[in-house]
Design an enzyme around this catalytic site. Structure first.
Site, PDB file in Angstrom:
ATOM      1  N   GLU A 175       7.228  62.879  59.691  1.00  0.00           N
ATOM      2  CA  GLU A 175       7.768  62.887  61.048  1.00  0.00           C
ATOM      3  C   GLU A 175       8.102  64.294  61.530  1.00  0.00           C
ATOM      4  O   GLU A 175       8.746  65.069  60.833  1.00  0.00           O
ATOM      5  CB  GLU A 175       9.022  62.011  61.094  1.00  0.00           C
ATOM      6  CG  GLU A 175       9.711  61.967  62.444  1.00  0.00           C
ATOM      7  CD  GLU A 175       8.828  61.418  63.546  1.00  0.00           C
ATOM      8  OE1 GLU A 175       8.570  62.159  64.520  1.00  0.00           O
ATOM      9  OE2 GLU A 175       8.393  60.263  63.432  1.00  0.00           O
ATOM     10  N   LYS A 234      -5.781  71.063  58.437  1.00  0.00           N
ATOM     11  CA  LYS A 234      -6.234  69.875  57.699  1.00  0.00           C
ATOM     12  C   LYS A 234      -7.680  70.067  57.233  1.00  0.00           C
ATOM     13  O   LYS A 234      -8.040  69.725  56.102  1.00  0.00           O
ATOM     14  CB  LYS A 234      -6.118  68.634  58.575  1.00  0.00           C
ATOM     15  CG  LYS A 234      -4.693  68.212  58.876  1.00  0.00           C
ATOM     16  CD  LYS A 234      -4.654  67.022  59.828  1.00  0.00           C
ATOM     17  CE  LYS A 234      -3.215  66.651  60.175  1.00  0.00           C
ATOM     18  NZ  LYS A 234      -3.129  65.554  61.161  1.00  0.00           N
ATOM     19  N   ASP A 268      -0.672  62.374  61.051  1.00  0.00           N
ATOM     20  CA  ASP A 268       0.709  62.548  60.610  1.00  0.00           C
ATOM     21  C   ASP A 268       1.657  61.845  61.577  1.00  0.00           C
ATOM     22  O   ASP A 268       1.545  62.006  62.799  1.00  0.00           O
ATOM     23  CB  ASP A 268       1.052  64.041  60.503  1.00  0.00           C
ATOM     24  CG  ASP A 268       0.218  64.729  59.434  1.00  0.00           C
ATOM     25  OD1 ASP A 268      -0.132  64.069  58.446  1.00  0.00           O
ATOM     26  OD2 ASP A 268      -0.099  65.921  59.597  1.00  0.00           O
ATOM     27  N   CYS A 287       4.166  60.281  64.068  1.00  0.00           N
ATOM     28  CA  CYS A 287       4.939  60.719  65.234  1.00  0.00           C
ATOM     29  C   CYS A 287       5.507  59.461  65.857  1.00  0.00           C
ATOM     30  O   CYS A 287       4.869  58.831  66.705  1.00  0.00           O
ATOM     31  CB  CYS A 287       4.060  61.483  66.225  1.00  0.00           C
ATOM     32  SG  CYS A 287       4.920  61.909  67.759  1.00  0.00           S
ATOM     33  N   ARG A 300       4.789  70.403  56.889  1.00  0.00           N
ATOM     34  CA  ARG A 300       3.872  69.473  56.223  1.00  0.00           C
ATOM     35  C   ARG A 300       3.195  70.175  55.049  1.00  0.00           C
ATOM     36  O   ARG A 300       2.878  71.357  55.120  1.00  0.00           O
ATOM     37  CB  ARG A 300       2.823  68.968  57.206  1.00  0.00           C
ATOM     38  CG  ARG A 300       3.390  68.066  58.273  1.00  0.00           C
ATOM     39  CD  ARG A 300       2.364  67.752  59.330  1.00  0.00           C
ATOM     40  NE  ARG A 300       2.046  68.920  60.141  1.00  0.00           N
ATOM     41  CZ  ARG A 300       1.218  68.919  61.183  1.00  0.00           C
ATOM     42  NH1 ARG A 300       0.608  67.788  61.518  1.00  0.00           N
ATOM     43  NH2 ARG A 300       0.995  70.017  61.877  1.00  0.00           N
ATOM     44  N   ASP A 330       6.253  74.185  60.968  1.00  0.00           N
ATOM     45  CA  ASP A 330       5.500  73.131  60.289  1.00  0.00           C
ATOM     46  C   ASP A 330       5.904  73.106  58.812  1.00  0.00           C
ATOM     47  O   ASP A 330       5.759  74.103  58.111  1.00  0.00           O
ATOM     48  CB  ASP A 330       4.000  73.405  60.434  1.00  0.00           C
ATOM     49  CG  ASP A 330       3.133  72.211  60.055  1.00  0.00           C
ATOM     50  OD1 ASP A 330       3.617  71.331  59.323  1.00  0.00           O
ATOM     51  OD2 ASP A 330       1.969  72.171  60.493  1.00  0.00           O
TER      52      ASP A 330
END
Length: 881
Positions: A435, A502, A391, A393, A475, A473
């Protein structure tokens, strides 16, 4: 700012037709309608926010950037180009094409030489085709009712109006066995009657495209030439493509729309890819170091002797099947639609009014996939498959921030993937645009400030994010397996990640993971140990509450139960919240929804705002928060580029609406301004100069109970960059113990800036009427925010596009002081080069040449400034690129 899908499609066309200087811009024009969607007119705003009046060294050869800055009133003394020895062979076509463009521009203007004294501010900028400067443009004539965007009709039709949009939608059956039965996703705008989706293609750059239409640079409905953009490598179809539950967030046929749907094309339906597949050649410093150390050996195919990695790259835009996404999230579709509308500030009313349309193209970043080895081996379980799901960064992946392990982990994953490809299998890197855990970079920097002020610790790592953002989070891990199913993955031999979330999402989707591979401890920088320890504690806590297994070794069977573990828990397999008969968590408090243009709720008592006022008290705050919408004086919402993620978190019950946030400790670590330019309404029209100081600059609004949120965050930076260490070794730079320490770490200040547009000022800067701009922003984004049309009394708009990151090396207080050295590099995002080292362009070499020059300026007692604009693929997007 064309976007990555567009960018990759242009690469394909250039390669198929024979790459040349003449084709460099021409192919982008054919594929995207124009070669550049970056809003250069707005780029000087952040320099005025910093108080810049004169730049001693401008590290750029771009005429357009130069013109925009000079015309804004900033003097540029000298321009510095990229040394020729840093131009890779494969990038020479780009370098020569850009040089030809520069010469052509200079022949048509009063421009000057590349180096030496700068000419006076340019008063006339005649058009030079689609690549011309548009600063100083006059409004198109005749356009009495709104300029170019309103020439064909005198009224505007809301997207939910049944007489125009989606009156004859192309049939679409998600998860059908064949493309003919499935039907295409139609989100184009040229023939809106055929639309069967909400939103538009390249949604993350749609605002840039709409602005290009308003300025008259992109004729609406211009036919695009896409034949040569077809995938360079064929992916699928795989059995997973016919399972409606395997892929709910991408269109499996998105790369093949030009040959998969002939009947739609015969009807005249305008089709556009949402996936692009191209070839990749990557020149990565860390991989060359791995060769030197013996960890990797060139094989002449995946990894050549010159250290270049060869493979396939895919750009993927999000395409959501709303019933499937809701099921994946464990909520009702009604709850999801309501949350997506309400908690983005009223984006796309069709989410509410057109429940017959099941597909939504959210204006968020997608992902990029890199494949090393033979893609045909991916579904073959007898062949080695290594995967890293990473992811974004930006601070680490591009600039080498030493506070986290992101870049080291990414390139450890690339090493493992190269090895798998060399062994006859394949390695896959999935790079998700999320991000700051999808909280956005402004929020991320604010969290950094809180952690530093309160004393960084393992305990505070997630807790501070919860306090600052409401959750740590955002995501959407539940959707991450979709791209793996698109590739035909059924089994992963090595998963280069220690993330439990994940891992759970992938295993629960039916993919077997045999072994997990962690990051070697010798690659964890000292400053990143807090993050590493906090994440390890989170992993252990998750495993104690599930049937999870060890970090390495055989994987356990797919997890059937994922109990909550607080805000960091997996949400895959969640059940719909109970009770929620009318729409789940997002609809519990009321049974109806109020459109943002409805006068009874939104902006009924907007906080007074006077753009360009001399003081913060006179100016007033920008209010785009949603907890008390009656006070709103802006259209859109904060962190617009991640608003869809936040809305999804609300729908899932992870983020309680209206939860008070603790922002006191997030204040800037370094004070910027105010400068005289802050009181000039024409100097800054695309950012809020007071955006970093809303917590102390507007006490009267706070006393009224107005919920304020920063749009700028200022923090401290410590960067560990391989290229800078090489510059020390070669003698180009010397440590001074302050800006550059003996360990090769660069110290400075970093600022994250979100876009805040003052619409009258932006229209003036573009040279169009405000009416034309508003109409184009609404119509050519697929009807994103109706308030742009219905609330002309509201002058401020927070567009859901990327902003910029600023790095300052040296003393920020010297920036307005013309007696001190100031060096500036304005750099536009190129993920393929900046992160992955693509050898087809000069972007990463130019960026780090700029950083070297900026470090030197800081060491000389002045300052160096890097402005990193989020405008992927010249704002055309990565698919087009």
């Amino acid at each position: 700012a064309l976007g990555e899908v567009t960018k990759f499609m242009v690469y394909n066309a250039r390669k198929r037709k024979g790459d040349s200087v003449e084709a460099y811009f021409a192919e982008a024009d054919r594929v995207a309608g124009l070669s550049d969607q970056r809003l250069h007119e707005l780029s000087p705003d952040v320099l005025h926010w910093l108080g810049v009046t004169r730049i001693d060294e401008f590290v750029s050869e771009s005429e357009t950037k130069y013109e925009a800055i000079v015309q804004s009133g900033i003097q540029i003394v000298k321009r510095v180009g990229l040394p020729q020895d840093r131009v890779r062979p494969a990038a020479k076509v780009e370098a020569e094409a850009q040089e030809e463009q520069r010469l052509e521009k200079r022949r048509s203007t009063e421009g000057g030489a590349l180096t030496g004294d700068a000419p006076p501010a340019l008063a006339r900028m005649p058009s030079n085709g689609p690549h011309a400067s548009v600063t100083g443009r006059k409004a198109p004539e005749p356009a009495p009712k709104g300029g170019a965007a309103a020439r064909k009709r005198k009224h505007i039709v809301l997207t939910s109006h049944p007489k125009l949009y989606s009156v004859d939608p192309v049939p679409l059956k998600w998860g059908a066995a064949t493309s003919a039965e499935r039907g295409p996703v139609v989100a184009t705008l040229s023939k809106p009657q055929f639309r069967n989706a909400i939103g538009c293609h390249s949604g993350a750059t749609a605002v840039h495209r709409a602005a290009a239409v308003a300025k008259g640079l992109l004729p609406p409905g211009r036919p695009l030439e896409l034949a040569a953009t077809q995938p360079m490598v064929r992916i699928g179809p795989h059995p997973s493509w016919a399972d409606k539950d395997k892929m709910v967030s991408i269109d499996p046929w998105g790369a093949r729309v030009l040959d998969a749907f002939p009947s739609a094309a015969d009807r005249g339906v305008d089709l556009q890819p949402s996936i692009a597949v191209s070839q990749a050649a990557l020149s990565i410093t860390e991989i060359k170091e791995a060769i030197e150390s013996g960890r990797l050996k060139p094989d002449g195919k995946v990894l050549t002797a010159d250290g270049v990695v060869h493979g396939v790259k895919c750009a993927v835009e999000p395409v959501w099947h709303l019933p499937g996404v809701a099921k994946r999230f464990g909520v009702t579709e009604v709850a999801l639609r309501h949350a997506l509308f309400e908690h983005t500030g009223g984006m796309y009313p069709e989410l509410i009014t057109r429940t017959d349309i099941e597909v939504f193209l959210p204006p968020i970043g997608g992902c990029t996939i890199y494949i090393f080895g033979d893609p045909d081996t991916i579904p073959d379980e007898s062949k080695q498959l290594t995967v890293r799901v990473h992811d974004e960064c930006n601070g680490s992946d591009v600039f080498g921030s030493d506070i986290c392990t992101c870049r080291p982990y990414l390139f450890h994953g690339i090493e493992e993937c190269i090895a798998a490809g060399q062994a006859g299998g394949a390695g896959v890197i999935v790079y998700n645009r999320k991000e700051g855990r999808a909280l956005g970079e402004v929020t991320k920097f604010m969290v950094y400030n809180a952690r530093k002020r309160k004393g960084d610790s393992v305990e505070a790592y997630f807790a501070e994010a919860d306090r600052v953002a409401g959750l740590s989070d955002q995501r959407l891990h539940e959707l991450s397996p979709d791209v793996l199913h698109w590739l035909g993955v059924t089994r992963i031999d090595e998963f280069v990640s220690e993330s439990e979330t994940k891992y759970e999402a992938i295993v629960q989707s039916g993919i077997q993971i045999v072994k997990r591979v962690g990051l070697p401890q010798d690659r964890v920088r000292p400053a990143a140990k807090v993050e590493a320890e906090a994440q390890e504690e989170q992993r252990l806590e998750k495993r104690r509450s599930t049937e999870g297994g060890a970090l390495t070794g055989d994987a356990p069977p797919a997890l059937a139960r994922m109990p909550s573990n607080g805000p960091h828990a997996s949400v895959t397999g969640r059940k719909a919240p109970e009770p929620a008969p009318k729409g789940g968590a997002a609809a519990r408090k009321r049974k109806h929804i109020v459109l943002t243009s409805h006068p009874k709720l939104y902006s009924v008592d907007p906080v007074p705002l006077k753009w360009g006022a001399a003081t913060s008290a006179e100016r007033g705050p920008v209010v785009a928060t949603l907890s008390k919408p009656q006070f709103r004086n802006a259209i859109g919402c904060h962190s617009g580029a991640t608003a869809v993620h936040r809305a999804a978190a609300v729908a899932k019950g992870l983020l309680p609406p209206g939860r008070p946030l603790e922002l006191a400790a997030t204040q800037p670590m370094v004070r910027i301004g105010p400068h005289p330019s802050w009181a000039d309404k024409d100097k800054m029209v695309s950012i809020d100069p007071w955006g970093a100081r809303v917590l102390d600059a507007f006490p009267s609004a706070a006393d009224r109970g107005v919920d304020l949120q920063p749009s700028i965050a200022v923090s401290q930076a410590a960067l560990s960059i391989t290229e800078i260490k090489e510059a020390i070794e070669s003698g180009r730079l010397k440590p001074d113990g302050k800006v550059l320490t003996a360990d090769g770490v660069v110290h400075g200040v970093k600022c994250a800036v979100e876009p805040v547009w003052h619409l009258p000022g932006v229209a003036k800067r573009f040279g169009v009427t405000e009416v034309a701009l508003r109409h184009a922003l609404f119509e050519h984004t697929g009807g994103m925010y109706p308030e742009l049309i219905t609330r002309t009394d509201i002058e401020v708009f927070l567009p859901p596009i990327g902003g910029c990151t600023i790095y300052i090396f040296g003393d920020p207080d010297t920036i307005p002081d013309e007696s001190k050295q100031l060096t500036v590099r304005v750099h536009d995002e190129c993920n393929g080069s900046d992160v992955f080292g693509s050898d087809i362009c000069t972007c990463r070499p130019y960026l780090f040449h700029g950083i070297e020059e900026c470090i030197a300026a800081g060491q000389a007692g002045g300052a160096g400034v890097i402005v990193y604009n989020r405008k992927e693929g010249r704002a055309l997007g990565e698919v087009t690129k």
